[in-house]
Structure formats: C-alpha cells, structure tokens
Design a protein around this motif. Structure first.
Motif, PDB file in Angstrom:
ATOM      1  N   GLY A  42     -18.644   6.838   8.833  1.00  0.00           N
ATOM      2  CA  GLY A  42     -17.415   7.498   9.260  1.00  0.00           C
ATOM      3  C   GLY A  42     -16.161   6.672   9.119  1.00  0.00           C
ATOM      4  N   ILE A  43     -15.354   6.736  10.154  1.00  0.00           N
ATOM      5  CA  ILE A  43     -14.050   6.079  10.161  1.00  0.00           C
ATOM      6  C   ILE A  43     -14.157   4.553  10.117  1.00  0.00           C
ATOM      7  CG2 ILE A  43     -13.690   5.903  12.644  1.00  0.00           C
ATOM      8  CD1 ILE A  43     -10.850   7.066  12.114  1.00  0.00           C
ATOM      9  N   LEU A  44     -15.326   4.013  10.449  1.00  0.00           N
ATOM     10  CA  LEU A  44     -15.508   2.560  10.393  1.00  0.00           C
ATOM     11  C   LEU A  44     -15.371   2.031   8.965  1.00  0.00           C
ATOM     12  CD1 LEU A  44     -18.413   2.006  12.948  1.00  0.00           C
ATOM     13  CD2 LEU A  44     -15.944   1.705  13.293  1.00  0.00           C
ATOM     14  N   GLN A  45     -15.644   2.884   7.983  1.00  0.00           N
ATOM     15  CA  GLN A  45     -15.489   2.465   6.585  1.00  0.00           C
ATOM     16  C   GLN A  45     -14.041   2.072   6.294  1.00  0.00           C
ATOM     17  OE1 GLN A  45     -17.778   1.830   4.315  1.00  0.00           O
ATOM     18  NE2 GLN A  45     -16.336   1.415   2.686  1.00  0.00           N
ATOM     19  N   TRP A  46     -13.122   2.576   7.097  1.00  0.00           N
ATOM     20  CA  TRP A  46     -11.709   2.253   6.890  1.00  0.00           C
ATOM     21  C   TRP A  46     -11.393   0.779   7.145  1.00  0.00           C
ATOM     22  CZ3 TRP A  46      -8.132   6.773   8.769  1.00  0.00           C
ATOM     23  CH2 TRP A  46      -8.465   7.922   8.073  1.00  0.00           C
ATOM     24  N   PHE A  47     -12.331   0.046   7.763  1.00  0.00           N
ATOM     25  CA  PHE A  47     -12.122  -1.385   7.968  1.00  0.00           C
ATOM     26  C   PHE A  47     -12.468  -2.188   6.714  1.00  0.00           C
ATOM     27  CE2 PHE A  47     -12.350  -0.075  12.411  1.00  0.00           C
ATOM     28  CZ  PHE A  47     -11.256  -0.758  12.916  1.00  0.00           C
ATOM     29  N   SER A  48     -13.007  -1.547   5.711  1.00  0.00           N
ATOM     30  CA  SER A  48     -13.371  -2.212   4.467  1.00  0.00           C
ATOM     31  C   SER A  48     -12.740  -1.440   3.313  1.00  0.00           C
ATOM     32  CB  SER A  48     -14.899  -2.264   4.337  1.00  0.00           C
ATOM     33  OG  SER A  48     -15.266  -3.022   3.217  1.00  0.00           O
ATOM     34  N   THR A  49     -13.290  -1.590   2.125  1.00  0.00           N
ATOM     35  CA  THR A  49     -12.758  -0.896   0.957  1.00  0.00           C
ATOM     36  C   THR A  49     -13.352   0.505   0.853  1.00  0.00           C
ATOM     37  OG1 THR A  49     -14.484  -1.843  -0.409  1.00  0.00           O
ATOM     38  CG2 THR A  49     -12.397  -3.012  -0.359  1.00  0.00           C
ATOM     39  N   LEU A  50     -12.572   1.449   0.374  1.00  0.00           N
ATOM     40  CA  LEU A  50     -13.060   2.810   0.173  1.00  0.00           C
ATOM     41  C   LEU A  50     -13.730   2.971  -1.188  1.00  0.00           C
ATOM     42  CD1 LEU A  50     -10.080   4.867   1.632  1.00  0.00           C
ATOM     43  CD2 LEU A  50     -12.255   4.330   2.728  1.00  0.00           C
ATOM     44  N   ASP A  51     -13.394   2.103  -2.129  1.00  0.00           N
ATOM     45  CA  ASP A  51     -13.931   2.229  -3.479  1.00  0.00           C
ATOM     46  C   ASP A  51     -15.206   1.421  -3.694  1.00  0.00           C
ATOM     47  OD1 ASP A  51     -12.559  -0.217  -3.324  1.00  0.00           O
ATOM     48  OD2 ASP A  51     -12.096  -0.203  -5.460  1.00  0.00           O
ATOM     49  N   ALA A  52     -15.698   0.742  -2.647  1.00  0.00           N
ATOM     50  CA  ALA A  52     -16.931  -0.037  -2.765  1.00  0.00           C
ATOM     51  C   ALA A  52     -17.550  -0.169  -1.376  1.00  0.00           C
ATOM     52  CB  ALA A  52     -16.641  -1.425  -3.332  1.00  0.00           C
ATOM     53  N   ASP A  53     -18.855  -0.373  -1.356  1.00  0.00           N
ATOM     54  CA  ASP A  53     -19.518  -0.609  -0.071  1.00  0.00           C
ATOM     55  C   ASP A  53     -19.404  -2.095   0.288  1.00  0.00           C
ATOM     56  OD1 ASP A  53     -21.513  -1.968  -1.525  1.00  0.00           O
ATOM     57  OD2 ASP A  53     -22.793  -0.207  -1.602  1.00  0.00           O
ATOM     58  N   LEU A  54     -20.085  -2.517   1.335  1.00  0.00           N
ATOM     59  CA  LEU A  54     -19.988  -3.903   1.796  1.00  0.00           C
ATOM     60  C   LEU A  54     -20.674  -4.889   0.860  1.00  0.00           C
ATOM     61  CD1 LEU A  54     -20.436  -3.460   5.649  1.00  0.00           C
ATOM     62  CD2 LEU A  54     -18.337  -3.737   4.334  1.00  0.00           C
ATOM     63  N   ASP A  55     -21.388  -4.394  -0.129  1.00  0.00           N
ATOM     64  CA  ASP A  55     -21.971  -5.240  -1.162  1.00  0.00           C
ATOM     65  C   ASP A  55     -21.144  -5.169  -2.442  1.00  0.00           C
ATOM     66  OD1 ASP A  55     -24.034  -5.940   0.585  1.00  0.00           O
ATOM     67  OD2 ASP A  55     -25.293  -4.287  -0.082  1.00  0.00           O
ATOM     68  N   GLY A  56     -19.899  -4.740  -2.319  1.00  0.00           N
ATOM     69  CA  GLY A  56     -19.014  -4.542  -3.466  1.00  0.00           C
ATOM     70  C   GLY A  56     -18.808  -5.771  -4.315  1.00  0.00           C
ATOM     71  N   GLY A  57     -18.867  -6.943  -3.705  1.00  0.00           N
ATOM     72  CA  GLY A  57     -18.685  -8.168  -4.470  1.00  0.00           C
ATOM     73  C   GLY A  57     -19.746  -8.355  -5.527  1.00  0.00           C
ATOM     74  N   ILE A  58     -20.934  -7.800  -5.261  1.00  0.00           N
ATOM     75  CA  ILE A  58     -22.030  -7.909  -6.228  1.00  0.00           C
ATOM     76  C   ILE A  58     -21.715  -7.078  -7.464  1.00  0.00           C
ATOM     77  CG2 ILE A  58     -24.478  -7.431  -6.624  1.00  0.00           C
ATOM     78  CD1 ILE A  58     -24.768  -7.810  -3.507  1.00  0.00           C
ATOM     79  N   GLY A  59     -21.413  -5.802  -7.237  1.00  0.00           N
ATOM     80  CA  GLY A  59     -21.123  -4.894  -8.347  1.00  0.00           C
ATOM     81  C   GLY A  59     -19.880  -5.290  -9.122  1.00  0.00           C
ATOM     82  N   GLN A  60     -18.927  -5.936  -8.444  1.00  0.00           N
ATOM     83  CA  GLN A  60     -17.686  -6.340  -9.104  1.00  0.00           C
ATOM     84  C   GLN A  60     -17.779  -7.739  -9.709  1.00  0.00           C
ATOM     85  OE1 GLN A  60     -14.386  -5.736  -6.407  1.00  0.00           O
ATOM     86  NE2 GLN A  60     -15.138  -3.729  -5.839  1.00  0.00           N
ATOM     87  N   GLY A  61     -18.938  -8.369  -9.553  1.00  0.00           N
ATOM     88  CA  GLY A  61     -19.150  -9.687 -10.150  1.00  0.00           C
ATOM     89  C   GLY A  61     -18.325 -10.792  -9.506  1.00  0.00           C
ATOM     90  N   VAL A  62     -18.042 -10.665  -8.209  1.00  0.00           N
ATOM     91  CA  VAL A  62     -17.282 -11.692  -7.517  1.00  0.00           C
ATOM     92  C   VAL A  62     -18.169 -12.921  -7.335  1.00  0.00           C
ATOM     93  CG1 VAL A  62     -16.055 -12.280  -5.387  1.00  0.00           C
ATOM     94  CG2 VAL A  62     -15.863  -9.976  -6.335  1.00  0.00           C
ATOM     95  N   LYS A  63     -17.673 -14.069  -7.734  1.00  0.00           N
ATOM     96  CA  LYS A  63     -18.438 -15.305  -7.653  1.00  0.00           C
ATOM     97  C   LYS A  63     -18.874 -15.558  -6.208  1.00  0.00           C
ATOM     98  CE  LYS A  63     -18.252 -20.180  -8.810  1.00  0.00           C
ATOM     99  NZ  LYS A  63     -17.464 -21.272  -9.350  1.00  0.00           N
ATOM    100  N   GLY A  64     -20.156 -15.882  -6.029  1.00  0.00           N
ATOM    101  CA  GLY A  64     -20.682 -16.202  -4.713  1.00  0.00           C
ATOM    102  C   GLY A  64     -21.358 -15.052  -3.993  1.00  0.00           C
ATOM    103  N   TYR A  65     -21.265 -13.828  -4.514  1.00  0.00           N
ATOM    104  CA  TYR A  65     -21.920 -12.679  -3.884  1.00  0.00           C
ATOM    105  C   TYR A  65     -23.253 -12.428  -4.586  1.00  0.00           C
ATOM    106  CZ  TYR A  65     -17.828 -11.716  -1.092  1.00  0.00           C
ATOM    107  OH  TYR A  65     -16.816 -11.812  -0.171  1.00  0.00           O
ATOM    108  N   HIS A  66     -24.334 -12.297  -3.787  1.00  0.00           N
ATOM    109  CA  HIS A  66     -25.692 -12.209  -4.324  1.00  0.00           C
ATOM    110  C   HIS A  66     -26.383 -10.927  -3.886  1.00  0.00           C
ATOM    111  CE1 HIS A  66     -25.213 -16.374  -5.531  1.00  0.00           C
ATOM    112  NE2 HIS A  66     -24.761 -16.621  -4.319  1.00  0.00           N
ATOM    113  N   ALA A  67     -27.219 -10.378  -4.760  1.00  0.00           N
ATOM    114  CA  ALA A  67     -27.896  -9.108  -4.501  1.00  0.00           C
ATOM    115  C   ALA A  67     -29.194  -9.240  -3.713  1.00  0.00           C
ATOM    116  CB  ALA A  67     -28.197  -8.405  -5.830  1.00  0.00           C
ATOM    117  N   ASP A  68     -29.769 -10.403  -3.639  1.00  0.00           N
ATOM    118  CA  ASP A  68     -31.109 -10.553  -3.056  1.00  0.00           C
ATOM    119  C   ASP A  68     -31.114 -11.121  -1.638  1.00  0.00           C
ATOM    120  OD1 ASP A  68     -30.188 -13.022  -3.788  1.00  0.00           O
ATOM    121  OD2 ASP A  68     -32.017 -13.656  -4.800  1.00  0.00           O
TER     122      ASP A  68
END
Length: 171
Positions: A42-68
């Motif tokens: 719900g509205i709690l998603q507004w505390f983060s990005t709307l275009d990505a979930d909390l694992d967005g750094g993985i999909g966006q290839g941000v250095k230091g974010y890991h999938a496992d």
C-alpha cells in the motif's frame, strides 16, 4: 517563473519531513519487507521508489547490491535502498507534477561542467528541473538536482527533487 519557484519552496518543508521519516522508518520498513516481499504494501511503498521494489539496486546493476542475500544482510540491503531513494513515492504522487501532456518549453544543456535546465508545462502548471554535476576533488563531484525531475520514472509523475550529494566521478 515565480510560481514554480514559490511552489517548490512551499513543498520543501513537507519533502524534508517525508525524507526524514523514510530514514527513520527504513529499518522497520525493511524488516516488514522480509515478511511481505520486496515491494512494500500500500501507501508504505511511497517511502521507496515507485518504479522498482526494494531489490531495485539488483535489477539496475547498482554496485554492491546482491541477489542471493537472506536474513540480516537482505534486511540491511533493503534498508540501504530506502535510504538511497527516500520518499520517492511521496515526491512523485503527492508533490509531483503530472507527466501526461508535459511540454518542454525551455531546455539548456552544457557539458563542462554538466548543467541541465528544463522548464516544462502540464495542465497543472509550469515547473522546472535543474541538474548539475559540480566537479570537486579526488575523483568526486557534487550531484545537484532541484525542481521536479524531467523524466517521469513511474510513468505518471515528475517527482519533486531536492538532492545534493557527493558522488564518485563517472567512468
């Protein structure tokens, strides 16, 4: 141009409250995400990005974010993601300007140092975007974004931006 600047200054205290709340709540929100999944409910998603979930750094290839990751490490990574993108949902949905029908009235881009200036208009009125990469020292620069971001990341709104942050020089 006075109208958009006045609106921007008026929104600034509200934006500051939402950003500070994002930082303060980030550990609890990340803990909740371990139970509910990488997208806050719900509205709690507004505390983060709307275009990505909390694992967005993985999909966006941000250095230091890991999938496992699991457990505490996953909690920490999600806490960091919320702090990296604080209140983007609020900045888009509550403080943002609608993307539909946006017309760029003025655009100026320079390369050294990199500056971008946009004046845009929608049915809700005019708004602006200023971006600058200010070179500092030792391979760092100061990333400055003010106004409303010229790209609607969620496809619906140009989100309110107040970002001044040191970054490593782009390679």
């Amino acid at each position: 141009m006075t109208g958009p600047i006045l609106r921007y200054i008026t929104y600034w205290p509200v934006n500051l409250v939402f950003v500070l709340l994002s930082y303060l709540l980030s550990p609890a929100l990340a803990a909740l995400s371990l139970l509910t999944g990488p997208r806050l409910p719900g509205i709690l998603q507004w505390f983060s990005t709307l275009d990505a979930d909390l694992d967005g750094g993985i999909g966006q290839g941000v250095k230091g974010y890991h999938a496992d990751l699991t457990g505490w490490r996953l909690w920490w990574q999600r806490t960091c993601w919320i702090c990296r993108n604080p209140a983007h949902g609020w900045q888009s949905r509550l403080l943002g300007m609608p993307a539909s029908g946006t017309i760029i009235i003025e655009q100026q881009i320079s390369e050294a140092p990199k500056n971008q200036w946009y004046v845009m208009e929608t049915a809700k009125g005019r708004f602006f975007c200023f971006k600058r990469d200010q070179p500092l020292f030792g391979g760092f620069y100061l990333k400055i974004w003010l106004g409303w971001v010229n790209k609607a990341y969620d496809g619906q709104n140009h989100h309110y931006a107040f970002q001044i942050a040191p970054k490593r020089t782009k390679t």
